[in-house]
Scaffold this active site. Structure first.
Site, PDB file in Angstrom:
ATOM      1  N   ASN A  69      90.411  63.594 -35.557  1.00  0.00           N
ATOM      2  CA  ASN A  69      90.587  63.940 -34.297  1.00  0.00           C
ATOM      3  C   ASN A  69      91.273  65.340 -34.036  1.00  0.00           C
ATOM      4  O   ASN A  69      90.616  66.184 -34.723  1.00  0.00           O
ATOM      5  CB  ASN A  69      91.930  63.069 -33.824  1.00  0.00           C
ATOM      6  CG  ASN A  69      92.274  62.570 -32.311  1.00  0.00           C
ATOM      7  OD1 ASN A  69      91.910  63.413 -31.550  1.00  0.00           O
ATOM      8  ND2 ASN A  69      92.409  61.222 -32.269  1.00  0.00           N
ATOM      9  N   HIS A  95      87.788  66.607 -35.375  1.00  0.00           N
ATOM     10  CA  HIS A  95      87.153  66.222 -36.342  1.00  0.00           C
ATOM     11  C   HIS A  95      86.633  67.116 -37.541  1.00  0.00           C
ATOM     12  O   HIS A  95      85.617  66.893 -38.331  1.00  0.00           O
ATOM     13  CB  HIS A  95      85.836  65.183 -35.901  1.00  0.00           C
ATOM     14  CG  HIS A  95      86.067  64.211 -34.883  1.00  0.00           C
ATOM     15  ND1 HIS A  95      87.283  63.537 -34.864  1.00  0.00           N
ATOM     16  CD2 HIS A  95      85.467  63.814 -33.783  1.00  0.00           C
ATOM     17  CE1 HIS A  95      87.427  62.517 -34.022  1.00  0.00           C
ATOM     18  NE2 HIS A  95      86.346  62.957 -33.205  1.00  0.00           N
ATOM     19  N   HIS A 165      83.838  56.633 -36.919  1.00  0.00           N
ATOM     20  CA  HIS A 165      83.456  56.797 -35.662  1.00  0.00           C
ATOM     21  C   HIS A 165      82.418  56.053 -35.146  1.00  0.00           C
ATOM     22  O   HIS A 165      81.782  56.599 -34.234  1.00  0.00           O
ATOM     23  CB  HIS A 165      83.270  58.326 -35.326  1.00  0.00           C
ATOM     24  CG  HIS A 165      83.555  59.089 -34.139  1.00  0.00           C
ATOM     25  ND1 HIS A 165      83.015  58.560 -32.846  1.00  0.00           N
ATOM     26  CD2 HIS A 165      84.624  59.793 -33.537  1.00  0.00           C
ATOM     27  CE1 HIS A 165      83.449  59.163 -31.978  1.00  0.00           C
ATOM     28  NE2 HIS A 165      84.458  60.122 -32.295  1.00  0.00           N
ATOM     29  N   GLU A 278      89.030  54.169 -33.543  1.00  0.00           N
ATOM     30  CA  GLU A 278      89.011  54.984 -34.800  1.00  0.00           C
ATOM     31  C   GLU A 278      90.555  54.689 -35.178  1.00  0.00           C
ATOM     32  O   GLU A 278      91.436  55.418 -34.676  1.00  0.00           O
ATOM     33  CB  GLU A 278      88.833  56.494 -34.295  1.00  0.00           C
ATOM     34  CG  GLU A 278      87.611  56.558 -33.630  1.00  0.00           C
ATOM     35  CD  GLU A 278      87.458  57.972 -33.002  1.00  0.00           C
ATOM     36  OE1 GLU A 278      87.491  58.891 -33.339  1.00  0.00           O
ATOM     37  OE2 GLU A 278      87.266  57.866 -31.654  1.00  0.00           O
TER      38      GLU A 278
END
Length: 311
Positions: A69, A95, A165, A278
């Site tokens: 994130n 990420h 993911h 996620e």
């Protein structure tokens, strides 16, 4: 089994797992779940070639890190020291940066017919993050479920937020706008225009973010979900076609992304071809001390478990 070879000459392996009606393929590149079949139906989006994963992927099936994130303004302060990260999502770090864990070749540490453990060492300063981090992920198929176990350790204070993911489509094709979602989450994290949490946990009641009762992905908010929900210890259920997936996790939140930014041009898949759940700590937690901490210190071992069960 060799899946492909990187320009550096490093080979990427493909591992096949099976248990009962479940079959999976896992790549050492990005610790990617390339396929996950339930009674012959592939329920995750996967790509055909290693080059596709290098050039046309939106993190399909990968473990993202060191920090899954967003981190606002691509920087955070830890113990009075500011660390600068790559800004690969507007002004933010997404990420783990330009070369996150999704683009690394992991090492197979252990494997059986139904499970595989992959490990990765991220050196001090990797993408700007402090400390040498050792991470592992174990994928296990058993009892009609995929279980994912994560661990992380560091030799210096750092932050870590690992998640997978995968994009799920329980029908094996078409879009997910008719998938029905229900989750035990009374609050979600509102975000600004850069998708950074504003800092509050807002009630879902009376909003399009209320999935305490089942709703289809597409019936509200134009299906444009890409938000973190605060989990209340229960399960997330998704039904598509004749298949239901039940998700449980030890993590405090889940980023529900409905795949609306897939475009069918930069990637092989069009909008809403798959949805992501996620499981993770909150976005931008290193900059928001009111959120559950993602700090990992020497001598500590961060663990988490997420299970996707198919009914």
């Amino acid at each position: 089994m060799i899946f492909g070879t990187l320009p550096s000459g490093q080979q990427v392996e493909r591992v096949e797992l099976s248990s009962g009606r479940l079959r999976a393929e896992v790549l050492t590149y990005g610790a990617i779940i390339r396929t996950l079949e339930v009674s012959g139906v592939n329920v995750v989006l996967g790509l055909d070639t290693l080059d596709d994963y290098r050039t046309r992927s939106r993190y399909f099936g990968a473990v993202v890190g060191r920090y899954g994130n967003r981190i606002a303004n691509a920087r955070f302060t830890l113990d009075g020291v500011e660390f600068a990260l790559p800004a690969n999502n507007g002004p933010n770090c997404l990420h783990g940066g330009v070369e996150g864990f999704d683009s690394k070749v992991w090492t197979i540490a252990e494997r059986t017919g139904s499970s595989v453990t992959l490990t990765l060492t991220s050196p001090d300063g990797d993408q700007g993050f402090p400390g040498t981090l050792t991470a592992s992920v174990t994928y296990t198929l058993a009892d009609d479920a995929l279980r994912i176990d994560y661990t992380a350790e560091s030799d210096a204070p750092t932050v870590v937020n690992l998640t997978n993911h995968s994009y799920f489509n329980l029908k094996g094709g078409g879009d997910v706008l008719d998938h029905v979602v229900q989750m035990e989450a009374e609050h979600y994290l509102p975000v600004d225009d850069d998708k950074i949490p504003t800092g509050e946990a807002a009630p879902v009641k009376g909003t399009p973010f209320d999935f305490t009762e089942p709703h289809t992905v597409g019936e509200r908010y134009d299906g444009a979900y890409d938000h973190c929900f605060v989990l209340d210890g229960g399960a997330i259920k998704v039904t598509g076609g004749e298949l239901t997936m039940e998700v449980t996790t030890t993590e405090p939140g889940v980023q529900f992304y409905a795949g609306g930014m897939l475009d069918g041009v930069a990637t092989p898949f069009g909008p809403f071809a798959g949805l992501c759940l996620e499981t993770q700590h909150y976005p931008d937690a290193p900059n928001q001390p009111q959120f559950p901490s993602t700090v990992l210190r020497p001598g500590e071992r961060r663990t988490s478990t997420t299970t996707y069960r198919f009914i």
